[in-house]
Design a protein around this motif. Structure first.
Motif, short mmCIF file in Angstrom:
data_model
loop_
_atom_site.label_atom_id
_atom_site.label_comp_id
_atom_site.label_asym_id
_atom_site.label_seq_id
_atom_site.Cartn_x
_atom_site.Cartn_y
_atom_site.Cartn_z
N GLU A 138 0.82 -1.22 0.00
CA GLU A 138 0.00 0.00 0.00
C GLU A 138 0.85 1.26 0.00
OE1 GLU A 138 -3.18 0.59 -0.63
OE2 GLU A 138 -3.37 -1.55 -1.01
N ALA A 139 1.99 1.23 0.67
CA ALA A 139 2.89 2.39 0.67
C ALA A 139 3.42 2.65 -0.74
CB ALA A 139 4.04 2.18 1.65
N VAL A 140 3.77 1.59 -1.44
CA VAL A 140 4.26 1.73 -2.82
C VAL A 140 3.14 2.21 -3.72
CG1 VAL A 140 5.13 0.45 -4.81
CG2 VAL A 140 6.08 0.02 -2.56
N ARG A 141 1.98 1.62 -3.57
CA ARG A 141 0.83 2.00 -4.40
C ARG A 141 0.50 3.49 -4.22
NH1 ARG A 141 -4.77 1.89 -3.97
NH2 ARG A 141 -5.81 1.40 -5.92
N ALA A 142 0.60 3.97 -2.99
CA ALA A 142 0.31 5.38 -2.71
C ALA A 142 1.30 6.33 -3.40
CB ALA A 142 0.32 5.63 -1.21
N MET A 143 2.47 5.83 -3.71
CA MET A 143 3.51 6.65 -4.34
C MET A 143 3.53 6.50 -5.86
SD MET A 143 4.66 8.17 -1.73
CE MET A 143 6.11 9.01 -2.33
N ARG A 144 2.56 5.81 -6.40
CA ARG A 144 2.47 5.56 -7.85
C ARG A 144 2.64 6.87 -8.63
NH1 ARG A 144 -2.75 2.26 -9.54
NH2 ARG A 144 -1.55 0.53 -8.70
N PRO A 145 3.43 6.87 -9.70
CA PRO A 145 3.69 8.12 -10.44
C PRO A 145 2.55 8.50 -11.39
CG PRO A 145 4.92 6.34 -11.44
CD PRO A 145 4.23 5.76 -10.22
N THR A 146 1.37 8.61 -10.87
CA THR A 146 0.19 8.87 -11.68
C THR A 146 0.28 10.21 -12.42
OG1 THR A 146 -1.08 7.60 -10.08
CG2 THR A 146 -2.32 8.96 -11.62
N GLN A 147 0.68 11.26 -11.71
CA GLN A 147 0.77 12.58 -12.36
C GLN A 147 1.78 12.56 -13.50
OE1 GLN A 147 1.65 15.33 -9.21
NE2 GLN A 147 -0.50 15.92 -9.04
N LEU A 148 2.86 11.87 -13.28
CA LEU A 148 3.88 11.79 -14.32
C LEU A 148 3.34 11.08 -15.55
CD1 LEU A 148 6.84 12.28 -15.09
CD2 LEU A 148 7.37 10.07 -14.07
N LEU A 149 2.62 9.99 -15.33
CA LEU A 149 2.04 9.25 -16.46
C LEU A 149 0.99 10.10 -17.17
CD1 LEU A 149 1.78 5.72 -14.87
CD2 LEU A 149 3.35 6.45 -16.65
#
Length: 149
Positions: free
Chosen positions: A133-144
């Protein structure tokens, strides 16, 4: 382009498609900018995070005393590193984009290595589900999302 309903793997496939077009068009200026960026991060090849005053300031502004993945204090894990969420070996055109950078501890950086983000999430889900969950929360969504243009 519509991103609704696309999963993370689809977004990375799009990133690869965009990247393959961009990668073959790297200019001399791109390489010069990259050398400046590398100097910004590390002085004299020292891979300790924040070896220039500018990168120290940036790392301080974009982290606290703890790794966002494992939650441990940086000082207990051998220090902090400035890492690329999307590996620079696979996404060189994003290597200087500050939206692609994050500050994590050295062991978490080594574990992530050169994995694609979706591979990294899968790795964490299967090998370290308590940290997923910690990794998922840091997903680079804005970058994508910024790859739209």
């Amino acid at each position: 382009m519509n991103f609704d309903g696309k999963d993370l793997k689809d977004l990375f496939a799009l990133a690869d498609k965009v990247g393959n077009k961009r990668y073959h068009k790297l200019t001399q200026q791109d390489f010069e900018n990259y050398r400046k960026f590398d100097h910004w991060r590390y002085v004299n090849g020292d891979y300790e995070c924040g070896t220039t005053q500018e990168s120290k300031d940036w790392a301080n502004e974009h982290s606290d005393w703890h790794c966002p993945i494992c939650g441990d204090r940086f000082s207990d894990k051998g220090g902090r590193t400035i890492d690329h969420k999307l590996p620079r070996s696979q996404y060189p055109w994003l290597s200087m984009d500050f939206k692609n950078l994050w500050v994590i501890c050295r062991p978490c950086n080594q574990e992530k290595g050169e994995m694609h983000w979706f591979e990294y999430e899968h790795h964490m889900l299967t090998h370290r589900p308590n940290l997923y969950e910690a990794v998922r929360a840091m997903r680079p969504t804005q970058l994508l999302q910024s790859l739209r243009s």
